[in-house]
Design an enzyme around this catalytic site. Structure first.
Site, short mmCIF file in Angstrom:
data_model
loop_
_atom_site.label_atom_id
_atom_site.label_comp_id
_atom_site.label_asym_id
_atom_site.label_seq_id
_atom_site.Cartn_x
_atom_site.Cartn_y
_atom_site.Cartn_z
N ARG A 1 -8.74 -0.03 4.73
CA ARG A 1 -7.84 0.94 4.09
C ARG A 1 -6.49 0.31 3.80
O ARG A 1 -5.80 0.70 2.88
CB ARG A 1 -7.65 2.16 5.01
CG ARG A 1 -8.86 3.06 5.14
CD ARG A 1 -8.52 4.31 5.92
NE ARG A 1 -7.33 4.94 5.38
CZ ARG A 1 -6.73 5.99 5.96
NH1 ARG A 1 -7.21 6.50 7.06
NH2 ARG A 1 -5.66 6.55 5.43
N ASP B 1 4.36 0.66 12.21
CA ASP B 1 3.06 0.14 11.77
C ASP B 1 2.78 -1.25 12.29
O ASP B 1 1.64 -1.71 12.24
CB ASP B 1 2.97 0.15 10.24
CG ASP B 1 2.91 1.57 9.73
OD1 ASP B 1 3.26 1.80 8.56
OD2 ASP B 1 2.56 2.47 10.51
N LYS C 1 0.85 -1.21 0.00
CA LYS C 1 0.00 0.00 0.00
C LYS C 1 0.88 1.25 0.00
O LYS C 1 0.66 2.19 -0.77
CB LYS C 1 -0.87 0.01 1.24
CG LYS C 1 -1.55 1.35 1.51
CD LYS C 1 -2.44 1.34 2.72
CE LYS C 1 -1.72 1.63 4.00
NZ LYS C 1 -1.39 3.03 4.27
N ASN C 2 1.90 1.26 0.85
CA ASN C 2 2.68 2.49 1.04
C ASN C 2 3.69 2.75 -0.06
O ASN C 2 4.36 3.78 -0.07
CB ASN C 2 3.35 2.49 2.42
CG ASN C 2 2.30 2.62 3.53
OD1 ASN C 2 1.13 2.91 3.26
ND2 ASN C 2 2.70 2.38 4.75
C1 EPZ Z 1 4.13 6.95 6.30
O1 EPZ Z 1 3.38 8.02 6.86
C2 EPZ Z 1 3.18 5.77 6.22
N1 EPZ Z 1 2.06 6.09 5.35
C3 EPZ Z 1 2.68 5.41 7.61
O2 EPZ Z 1 1.87 4.24 7.49
C4 EPZ Z 1 3.86 5.09 8.51
O3 EPZ Z 1 3.41 4.83 9.82
C5 EPZ Z 1 4.83 6.27 8.51
O4 EPZ Z 1 5.23 6.60 7.16
C6 EPZ Z 1 6.10 5.97 9.30
O5 EPZ Z 1 6.74 4.86 8.76
C7 EPZ Z 1 2.23 5.99 4.02
O6 EPZ Z 1 3.30 5.69 3.52
C8 EPZ Z 1 1.02 6.28 3.18
P1 EPZ Z 1 6.32 10.33 8.29
P2 EPZ Z 1 4.00 9.53 6.84
O7 EPZ Z 1 6.23 11.58 7.48
O8 EPZ Z 1 4.69 9.77 5.56
C9 EPZ Z 1 6.65 13.61 11.68
C10 EPZ Z 1 -0.06 2.93 7.66
O9 EPZ Z 1 -0.66 2.40 8.59
N2 EPZ Z 1 6.57 14.57 10.56
O10 EPZ Z 1 7.54 9.47 8.16
O11 EPZ Z 1 2.92 10.46 7.24
C11 EPZ Z 1 5.31 12.93 11.92
O12 EPZ Z 1 4.51 13.72 12.78
C12 EPZ Z 1 0.47 4.34 7.79
O13 EPZ Z 1 0.19 2.35 6.57
C13 EPZ Z 1 6.75 15.92 10.85
O14 EPZ Z 1 6.98 16.32 11.99
O15 EPZ Z 1 5.06 9.41 8.03
C14 EPZ Z 1 5.69 11.62 12.58
O16 EPZ Z 1 5.88 11.81 13.95
C15 EPZ Z 1 0.19 4.92 9.16
N3 EPZ Z 1 6.65 16.83 9.83
C16 EPZ Z 1 7.02 11.28 11.90
O17 EPZ Z 1 7.50 12.50 11.29
C17 EPZ Z 1 6.39 16.44 8.54
O18 EPZ Z 1 6.32 17.31 7.64
C18 EPZ Z 1 6.87 10.21 10.82
O19 EPZ Z 1 6.07 10.73 9.83
C19 EPZ Z 1 6.20 15.06 8.27
C20 EPZ Z 1 6.30 14.14 9.30
#
Ligand code: EPZ
Length: 415
Positions: free
Chosen positions: A395, A303, A22-23
């Site tokens: 989802r 995850d 998915k990701n």
């Molecule tokens: C991706 O989300 C995945 N989603 C998530 O999977 C996964 O949990 C996550 O990466 C971490 O591995 C998809 O790929 C669609 P991040 P993403 O940006 O990109 C902070 C699932 O169940 N952050 O790496 O949103 C954020 O708050 C989902 O499949 C900022 O502070 O994750 C978090 O604490 C859930 N500012 C950390 O980084 C930003 O601009 C990780 O977020 C962006 C992120």
């Protein structure tokens, strides 16, 4: 009310075919915004999130043709620069359309993604990167207006290796003048898969030890690509085998993407064998206590944290699980405790005291992986478990009740 009904206490035994990730699929459905030529993606999973992203790019003017697990995304007329709120609000990954639209059109209006049960989910790293590339961003409470005569290459350094921000800026940098260097990027396998697709589209990308360098192209062309298998789906079924004391083999996977998960499962006493495309788990005993910390890849994936906690609920002794990626990813603990779990959350740590038995209950799925944890608990619990809001689970998991029933689970969907 829609729900999943599980009658627990049965050992799971058998093989599970794993779908495309998915990701990886979600950003790859955005990449075709960078070209008017057709992009064909194979091993697309049938998921609500994939439907959402395809609806989003279709609403922007792309033509989407779905044929089984293949999708072809081609030019359906002039690209629109404004995305409808209903798509981006549903799913954060839709926000990735912003940079590619600005690279193509010079402007875009995109709603801001909301938070969710696992945290605030800010997009500051996305926006700061676009600013560094020369975008002028006006932020409103629920959307952003972005303009740029000509985006240009930039040097970007992430304080945290954000998956989404890496994908967002990679795709944008591929189509703008000059070199962009992203230091401290995410190293998840899904990023590598997106880079493979972008290279097939003509992007010039060099992956170094500390950074990724992208030399922007004037034009990107169509491509064909098969998506990597979903390591999170694979990990889910392995953990389902573990919590039921069963024997489960996941097929069509890349064991190298699950090194940290295999290591933790072995550490808590599971026996695991692997081949080039399969992983087999034999859950001969209750899990031994462990101390696990979630981290960006190649660390233990956040995850699978909820699902690991579910397994440890029925383990021996006391375990500690630390969530270091998201600020609040323990909302599901209340439901596990309603099922007889003994979990104490202290800040970003969960202390799990193993119990001999979980008992079925009526519980709500709060997000994809929290729902996965409740399914695992229900599979191992005495009696019946009813999980409400299965739409959250849908989802991220295709045909989950069919796949589980094929390996012995008593699970059905009801209204
Ligand atoms: C991706 O989300 C995945 N989603 C998530 O999977 C996964 O949990 C996550 O990466 C971490 O591995 C998809 O790929 C669609 P991040 P993403 O940006 O990109 C902070 C699932 O169940 N952050 O790496 O949103 C954020 O708050 C989902 O499949 C900022 O502070 O994750 C978090 O604490 C859930 N500012 C950390 O980084 C930003 O601009 C990780 O977020 C962006 C992120």
């Amino acid at each position: 009310m829609d729900h999943l009904l599980i009658r627990g206490g049965r050992r799971l035994e058998g093989q599970v075919a794993i779908d495309g990730a998915k990701n990886a699929a979600l950003p790859m459905c955005v990449a075709p915004l960078l070209t008017d030529e057709p992009v064909r993606l194979h091993r697309i999973p049938h998921l609500r999130d994939v439907d959402t992203i395809l609806s989003t790019i279709s609403s922007l003017g792309k033509e989407v043709r779905h044929d089984g697990n293949t999708v072809e995304i081609s030019c359906g007329g002039a690209l629109k620069s404004e995305a409808e709120a209903r798509y981006v609000e549903q799913m954060r990954a839709s926000f990735l359309i912003l940079g590619p639209l600005v690279a193509r059109l010079g402007h875009a209006v995109v709603p801001l993604p909301g938070g969710c049960t696992i945290g605030r989910r800010p997009v500051d790293l996305h926006l700061e990167g676009l600013c560094a590339m020369g975008a002028r961003i006006e932020e409103f409470p629920d959307h952003v207006v972005v303009k740029a005569e000509q985006l240009h290459g930039a040097r970007i350094s992430f304080p945290y290796p954000s998956v989404g921000a890496t994908e967002h800026l990679l795709m944008t940098a591929a189509l703008i003048r000059g070199e962009t260097r992203i230091t401290n990027p995410s190293r998840e396998p899904e990023i590598g898969d997106l880079i493979n697709l972008l290279r097939k589209m003509g992007a010039h990308i060099v992956v170094g030890k500390m950074s990724i360098r992208i030399n922007g192209s004037e034009h990107l062309h169509g491509a064909e690509h098969t998506i990597i298998p979903d390591r999170l789906e694979a990990g889910t079924y392995l953990l389902a085998g573990a919590i039921t004391g069963g024997e489960v083999q996941v097929m069509g996977v890349e064991p190298g993407h699950l090194r940290s998960v295999i290591e933790v499962l072995r550490r808590v006493g599971m026996s695991i064998t692997e081949s080039s495309e399969t992983i087999r788990l034999l859950g001969e005993q209750r899990a031994e206590p462990g101390h696990v910390v979630t981290a960006p890849y190649p660390g233990f994936p956040t995850d699978l944290q909820p699902l690991l906690v579910a397994l440890l609920c029925l383990g021996r002794g006391e375990s500690l699980v630390e969530e270091r990626v998201f600020e609040s990813r323990f909302a599901y603990v209340h439901s596990l405790n309603c099922m007889g779990g003994r979990i104490r959350v202290i800040g970003r740590k969960a202390v799990v005291t193993g119990v001999n038995m979980l008992v079925g209950a009526k519980v709500p799925a709060l997000d994809i992986r929290a729902g996965g944890a409740l399914i695992l608990a229900g599979l191992a619990a005495e009696g019946e478990t009813v999980i409400y809001h299965p739409e959250h689970i849908d989802r991220g998991y295709a045909s989950i009740e069919e796949k589980l029933a094929l390996i012995g689970a008593q699970i059905e969907r009801g209204k």
